[in-house]
Design a protein around this motif. Structure first.
Motif, PDB file in Angstrom:
ATOM      1  N   LEU A  50       0.810  -1.231   0.273  1.00 29.51           N
ATOM      2  CA  LEU A  50      -0.253  -0.324   0.368  1.00 29.51           C
ATOM      3  C   LEU A  50       0.852   1.287   0.062  1.00 29.51           C
ATOM      4  O   LEU A  50       0.526   2.399  -0.334  1.00 29.51           O
ATOM      5  N   THR A  51       1.884   1.171   0.997  1.00 27.44           N
ATOM      6  CA  THR A  51       2.895   2.343   0.508  1.00 27.44           C
ATOM      7  C   THR A  51       4.057   2.310  -0.410  1.00 27.44           C
ATOM      8  O   THR A  51       4.305   2.516  -1.066  1.00 27.44           O
ATOM      9  N   GLU A  52       4.932   2.203   0.062  1.00 26.88           N
ATOM     10  CA  GLU A  52       6.487   2.936  -0.373  1.00 26.88           C
ATOM     11  C   GLU A  52       6.614   1.239  -1.425  1.00 26.88           C
ATOM     12  O   GLU A  52       7.708   1.004  -1.500  1.00 26.88           O
ATOM     13  N   GLY A  53       6.077   0.228  -0.745  1.00 24.41           N
ATOM     14  CA  GLY A  53       6.835  -1.262  -2.045  1.00 24.41           C
ATOM     15  C   GLY A  53       6.298  -1.052  -2.799  1.00 24.41           C
ATOM     16  O   GLY A  53       6.143  -2.295  -3.768  1.00 24.41           O
ATOM     17  N   ARG A  54       5.259  -0.117  -3.740  1.00 21.58           N
ATOM     18  CA  ARG A  54       4.683   0.065  -4.444  1.00 21.58           C
ATOM     19  C   ARG A  54       5.276  -0.101  -6.339  1.00 21.58           C
ATOM     20  O   ARG A  54       5.056  -0.881  -6.954  1.00 21.58           O
ATOM     21  N   ALA A  55       5.891   0.314  -6.348  1.00 22.08           N
ATOM     22  CA  ALA A  55       7.214   0.673  -7.437  1.00 22.08           C
ATOM     23  C   ALA A  55       8.313  -0.997  -7.544  1.00 22.08           C
ATOM     24  O   ALA A  55       8.247  -1.190  -8.327  1.00 22.08           O
ATOM     25  N   GLN A  56       8.766  -1.009  -6.232  1.00 17.32           N
ATOM     26  CA  GLN A  56       8.978  -2.403  -6.605  1.00 17.32           C
ATOM     27  C   GLN A  56       8.648  -3.770  -6.451  1.00 17.32           C
ATOM     28  O   GLN A  56       9.193  -4.652  -7.747  1.00 17.32           O
ATOM     29  N   ILE A  57       7.550  -3.734  -6.268  1.00 15.72           N
ATOM     30  CA  ILE A  57       6.192  -4.360  -6.862  1.00 15.72           C
ATOM     31  C   ILE A  57       6.077  -5.047  -8.466  1.00 15.72           C
ATOM     32  O   ILE A  57       5.872  -5.876  -9.257  1.00 15.72           O
ATOM     33  N   GLY A  58       6.207  -3.422  -9.029  1.00 18.78           N
ATOM     34  CA  GLY A  58       5.510  -3.453 -10.180  1.00 18.78           C
ATOM     35  C   GLY A  58       6.693  -3.930 -10.876  1.00 18.78           C
ATOM     36  O   GLY A  58       6.352  -4.520 -12.576  1.00 18.78           O
ATOM     37  N   PHE A  59       7.867  -3.370  -9.959  1.00 21.27           N
ATOM     38  CA  PHE A  59       9.523  -4.123 -11.229  1.00 21.27           C
ATOM     39  C   PHE A  59       9.053  -5.751 -11.139  1.00 21.27           C
ATOM     40  O   PHE A  59       9.400  -6.748 -12.298  1.00 21.27           O
ATOM     41  N   ASP A  60       8.646  -5.970  -9.877  1.00 25.45           N
ATOM     42  CA  ASP A  60       8.762  -7.990  -9.948  1.00 25.45           C
ATOM     43  C   ASP A  60       8.235  -8.031 -10.349  1.00 25.45           C
ATOM     44  O   ASP A  60       7.934  -9.540 -10.645  1.00 25.45           O
ATOM     45  N   VAL A  61       7.093  -7.977 -11.083  1.00 24.87           N
ATOM     46  CA  VAL A  61       5.507  -8.631 -11.558  1.00 24.87           C
ATOM     47  C   VAL A  61       6.128  -8.160 -12.623  1.00 24.87           C
ATOM     48  O   VAL A  61       6.286  -9.562 -14.248  1.00 24.87           O
ATOM     49  N   GLN A  62       7.077  -7.183 -13.310  1.00 24.33           N
ATOM     50  CA  GLN A  62       7.156  -7.136 -14.839  1.00 24.33           C
ATOM     51  C   GLN A  62       8.159  -7.975 -15.036  1.00 24.33           C
ATOM     52  O   GLN A  62       8.453  -8.863 -16.152  1.00 24.33           O
ATOM     53  N   THR A  63       9.336  -8.287 -14.341  1.00 18.33           N
ATOM     54  CA  THR A  63      10.541  -9.441 -15.086  1.00 18.33           C
ATOM     55  C   THR A  63       9.350 -11.016 -14.559  1.00 18.33           C
ATOM     56  O   THR A  63      10.156 -11.394 -15.689  1.00 18.33           O
ATOM     57  N   ARG A  64       8.438 -11.487 -13.573  1.00 18.31           N
ATOM     58  CA  ARG A  64       7.813 -12.534 -13.246  1.00 18.31           C
ATOM     59  C   ARG A  64       7.166 -12.168 -15.078  1.00 18.31           C
ATOM     60  O   ARG A  64       7.204 -14.133 -15.266  1.00 18.31           O
ATOM     61  N   LEU A  65       6.356 -11.316 -15.243  1.00 16.10           N
ATOM     62  CA  LEU A  65       5.397 -11.446 -15.925  1.00 16.10           C
ATOM     63  C   LEU A  65       5.629 -12.367 -17.914  1.00 16.10           C
ATOM     64  O   LEU A  65       5.966 -12.509 -18.650  1.00 16.10           O
ATOM     65  N   GLN A  66       7.383 -11.541 -17.584  1.00 17.75           N
ATOM     66  CA  GLN A  66       8.358 -11.012 -19.375  1.00 17.75           C
ATOM     67  C   GLN A  66       8.544 -12.579 -19.082  1.00 17.75           C
ATOM     68  O   GLN A  66       8.834 -13.082 -20.384  1.00 17.75           O
ATOM     69  N   ARG A  67       9.028 -13.560 -18.589  1.00 22.23           N
ATOM     70  CA  ARG A  67       9.945 -14.617 -17.536  1.00 22.23           C
ATOM     71  C   ARG A  67       8.868 -15.834 -18.051  1.00 22.23           C
ATOM     72  O   ARG A  67       9.011 -17.093 -18.892  1.00 22.23           O
ATOM     73  N   TYR A  68       7.393 -14.873 -17.793  1.00 23.24           N
ATOM     74  CA  TYR A  68       6.423 -16.250 -18.532  1.00 23.24           C
ATOM     75  C   TYR A  68       5.658 -16.466 -19.910  1.00 23.24           C
ATOM     76  O   TYR A  68       5.440 -17.138 -20.709  1.00 23.24           O
ATOM     77  N   THR A  69       5.698 -15.393 -20.417  1.00 26.53           N
ATOM     78  CA  THR A  69       5.634 -14.887 -21.784  1.00 26.53           C
ATOM     79  C   THR A  69       5.861 -15.777 -22.963  1.00 26.53           C
ATOM     80  O   THR A  69       6.560 -16.541 -23.409  1.00 26.53           O
ATOM     81  N   ASN A  70       7.438 -15.524 -22.388  1.00 26.17           N
ATOM     82  CA  ASN A  70       8.675 -16.062 -22.829  1.00 26.17           C
ATOM     83  C   ASN A  70       8.739 -17.906 -22.983  1.00 26.17           C
ATOM     84  O   ASN A  70       8.868 -18.576 -24.167  1.00 26.17           O
ATOM     85  N   ASP A  71       8.597 -18.023 -21.976  1.00 24.89           N
ATOM     86  CA  ASP A  71       8.048 -19.573 -21.404  1.00 24.89           C
ATOM     87  C   ASP A  71       7.166 -19.881 -22.531  1.00 24.89           C
ATOM     88  O   ASP A  71       6.724 -21.632 -23.233  1.00 24.89           O
ATOM     89  N   TYR A  72       6.214 -19.400 -22.655  1.00 28.16           N
ATOM     90  CA  TYR A  72       4.704 -19.618 -23.535  1.00 28.16           C
ATOM     91  C   TYR A  72       5.123 -19.323 -24.765  1.00 28.16           C
ATOM     92  O   TYR A  72       4.249 -19.430 -25.813  1.00 28.16           O
ATOM     93  N   GLN A  73       6.359 -18.615 -25.237  1.00 24.64           N
ATOM     94  CA  GLN A  73       6.360 -18.168 -26.711  1.00 24.64           C
ATOM     95  C   GLN A  73       4.810 -17.886 -27.406  1.00 24.64           C
ATOM     96  O   GLN A  73       4.712 -18.372 -28.393  1.00 24.64           O
TER      97      GLN A  73
END
Length: 387
Positions: A187-210
């Protein structure tokens, strides 16, 4: 007119098609009539009675013209334009053939199937999810994903619905990251870090799915507790702010009092060190003085003893104004008011001034007292001897 209406030649029914006989119409005759009409339309003459049969056929040039028209139309159907920001994926008989670049292109229609894909357009997808955090609190998160098509071949051929796959992968990545974080971080100061982690994990998923998708940015647009507990959460936020304020005040007080206490401690330490140096120096000085005094005592014991005695009396008399003297051999105690004696002596000499016992005055008084004591002791001895 009915088919069986009588007329013409006896009892035979009349032919509605105009024939002389009463049977069904002749199909060959109908085709010949149609051929004659088409031949007349395209310039074929009937040629009189003798040439009537040869003038009724379709000329060969007509088929050539029709074929050329069909070929031209078919060729024109294969022309298409690929824009600068697009790429074309060509399938020939359903199998991947090539990827065409921007410009005017041609592929044989009905044989090739071309799908154009925009590879520079930044697309966006939004999601709103309610999930559980690591500390077992429920939060609502609204997230937006910006992406582009990086590989048109994979985007068109390898996944049936790549954008739907992206949505499911984004939801999975968001739940995984938020599930490993605390509520205050979400809810506070960790939103930017959460967005970065989600982007990294999402890109790995899309690469695995081709899917051929490249994630450009993931933004956490909003994160809040459920509306049912919003009031309680506001109280928690207020309490946390009060805690932070009190910590800051305590830190400010510590920053002011700690240096002062350290200064006092340093001053006491330095004073103790100075006192130690002073005591040691005094002790060393006294030891050295005693050593020198011992040397002088060895040379003249009587004189040194007398001097030590007088110095001791001087130290004692400087701290008191009255002296009680016990006369040896007598029952009386002599009282010497030194302060009055000194005052009287000072008034006599200087006509007034501050009272005090100097070294010379003290010696005179000491000598007088000593002489008086000796005389009293001698008198007492004489009286005891006469008896």
């Amino acid at each position: 007119m009915a088919w069986n209406e009588p007329g013409g030649g006896g009892n035979k029914p009349k032919d509605p098609w105009g024939g002389g006989d009463q049977g069904p119409p002749d199909l060959d005759e109908a085709l010949k009539k149609l051929q004659e009409k088409l031949g007349g339309l395209f310039g074929g003459g009937k040629g009189g009675g003798a040439g009537k049969g040869s003038g009724r056929g379709i000329p060969a040039s007509l088929f050539v013209v029709l074929g050329l028209v069909v070929v031209v139309i078919w060729a024109l159907m294969g022309l298409y334009q690929v824009d600068e920001q697009e790429r074309g994926v060509v399938l020939r008989f359903g199998k991947y053939y090539e990827t065409v670049q921007p410009g005017l292109q041609w592929n044989p229609p009905l044989i090739d199937d071309v799908t154009t894909v925009n590879v520079t357009k930044v697309r966006a997808a939004s999601f709103r999810e309610t999930m559980l955090t690591q500390d077992e609190n429920i939060v609502e998160v609204r997230m937006s994903v910006q992406y582009v098509i990086d590989d048109p071949i994979s985007f068109v051929l390898k996944v049936r619905d790549p954008e739907n796959s992206l949505q499911q992968a984004a939801q999975s990545a968001l739940r995984h990251v938020v599930g490993d974080a605390r509520m205050d971080m979400v809810l506070t100061e960790g939103r930017a870090q959460i967005g970065f982690d989600v982007q990294t994990r999402l890109q790995r998923y899309t690469n695995d799915y081709q899917t051929g998708i490249r994630v450009v940015k993931v933004n956490i647009d909003e994160s809040k507790p459920p509306s049912q507990v919003q009031a309680a959460f506001d109280d928690v936020i207020k309490a946390r702010e009060d805690e932070e304020r009190l910590k800051n005040e305590a830190q400010a007080y510590a920053n002011g009092i700690v240096p002062e206490a350290r200064g006092r401690a340093q001053r006491v330490t330095e004073e103790a060190a100075a006192y130690r140096e002073q005591v040691v120096a005094n002790a060393e000085g006294e030891a050295e003085r005693f050593t020198k005094l011992l040397t002088e005592y060895a040379k003249a014991p009587e004189v040194t003893r007398q001097r030590l005695y007088l110095d001791a009396l001087e130290k004692v008399y400087t701290k008191t104004s009255k002296v009680m003297v016990d006369v040896e051999g007598g029952n009386n105690i002599m009282y010497l008011p030194l302060d009055k004696m000194v005052d009287q002596s000072n008034r006599t000499r200087s006509g007034g001034g501050n009272a005090g016992i100097g070294g010379a005055t003290l010696r005179e008084l000491t000598n007088s007292v000593t002489e008086q004591l000796r005389q009293d002791a001698a008198s007492a001895s004489t009286r005891r001897g006469g008896r």
